[in-house]
Design an enzyme around this catalytic site. Structure first.
Site, PDB file in Angstrom:
ATOM      1  N   HIS A   1      13.170  10.467  15.269  1.00 43.72           N
ATOM      2  CA  HIS A   1      13.216  11.921  15.313  1.00 43.72           C
ATOM      3  C   HIS A   1      14.022  12.482  16.486  1.00 43.72           C
ATOM      4  O   HIS A   1      14.614  13.551  16.380  1.00 43.72           O
ATOM      5  CB  HIS A   1      11.783  12.469  15.368  1.00 43.72           C
TER       6      HIS A   1
ATOM      7  N   TYR B   1       5.136  16.782  12.287  1.00 45.98           N
ATOM      8  CA  TYR B   1       4.802  17.995  11.538  1.00 45.98           C
ATOM      9  C   TYR B   1       3.305  18.061  11.214  1.00 45.98           C
ATOM     10  O   TYR B   1       2.819  19.098  10.794  1.00 45.98           O
ATOM     11  CB  TYR B   1       5.580  18.067  10.225  1.00 45.98           C
TER      12      TYR B   1
END
Length: 295
Positions: free
Chosen positions: A106, A48
């Site tokens: 992730h 992010y």
């Protein structure tokens, strides 16, 4: 606040604030707003690119670190045991903390087993309080739970009214893995906010459709991490503990399940190639940046 108890006894808030797609320019302000409203669980990720802003916001908030449940995720280019370990240590520096409450892998690709060994080591050292996975479909989740020394404690998956993950949750419950929902609104795709049942239930309970969707997941024992950059929406998303959906209404919502992603499939070979190309491109950019710096 309500909590889920992870398999190792750690209590995790069932409602958190996610910063996916929150820009670096807005992230610090948004996290401060969320903490001021009462959120005590913040979800970020290496991919992010806003870990530093999250760390700054937590520092500025004045809230004791132990009162915040902080999650980040290891991205694909850092998979492998040594790389993953180093990347988590780097994430801690960016987040200005000497421990993390939860670290997830992730994506289910690449050297996930090597990366998991790094998380196990960090867990053994007490630098990470809980470890888990993200985007691991039910077959990969069961595989991972059986072929590692430590079972994942959390699996973060796309979970909303049109993709309810019923089969995955059944197996997650069997293995003591908490299900956490990313995109709990489906990002509004296919009209989640305008769904007639959500609107009707909103009128019935005096709530917004978004609140109905979040409450439905919470009553299933699913952790939710809604994202908004507007404080008033954050407040709405936080106001979930003063009403309860009836069994009849929970059953009605369960019938909305289409059991398919609103985004993409991790089993699509073209999508797997997309992830591979992304990692390769990032490696090239990193190497080029490093070479320029040395020059």
């Amino acid at each position: 606040m309500e909590y889920v108890t992870l398999s190792n006894g750690i209590k995790m808030p069932i409602l958190g604030y996610g910063v996916y797609q929150v820009s670096q320019e807005e992230c610090e302000r948004c996290v401060l707003d969320a903490l001021d409203i009462g959120y005590r669980s913040i979800d970020t990720a290496q991919a992010y690119f806003n870990e530093e802003q999250v760390g700054s916001a937590i520092k500025r908030s004045g809230i004791a670190r132990e009162d915040i449940f902080l999650t980040t995720k290891v991205w694909l280019e850092h998979f492998g045991e040594e790389n993953a370990y180093a990347s988590v240590v780097e994430s801690m520096k960016k987040l200005q903390t000497d421990y993390l409450d939860l670290v997830l892998l992730h994506q289910p690709f690449g050297d996930a087993y090597g990366a998991w060994r790094a998380l196990e080591k960090l867990y053994d050292e007490g630098r990470v309080r809980a470890i888990g996975i993200s985007n691991f479909y039910v077959d990969r989740m069961v595989e991972f739970a059986n072929f590692n020394r430590i079972k994942p404690m959390v699996n973060q998956m796309e979970t909303h009214i049109f993709q309810q993950q019923k089969e995955l949750k059944k197996w997650a419950d069997k293995y003591g893995i908490a299900l956490e929902a990313w995109a709990p609104f489906g990002e509004g795709r296919n009209g989640t906010f305008d769904d007639p049942l959500m609107k009707n239930l909103g009128e019935k309970y005096g709530k917004m459709p978004a609140q109905i969707m979040l409450r439905w997941n919470i009553q299933r024992g699913v952790v939710v991490i809604p994202k908004s950059t507007h404080a008033e929406r954050m407040e709405e998303n936080f106001s979930l503990f003063d009403f309860t959906l009836s069994d009849e209404d929970m059953s009605a919502i369960s019938k909305l399940d289409k059991n398919e992603s609103l985004f993409f499939s991790h089993r699509d070979p073209a999508m797997v190639e997309w992830f591979v190309n992304m990692v390769e491109e990032r490696k090239k950019n990193h190497d080029a940046s490093k070479e320029k710096k040395n020059w």
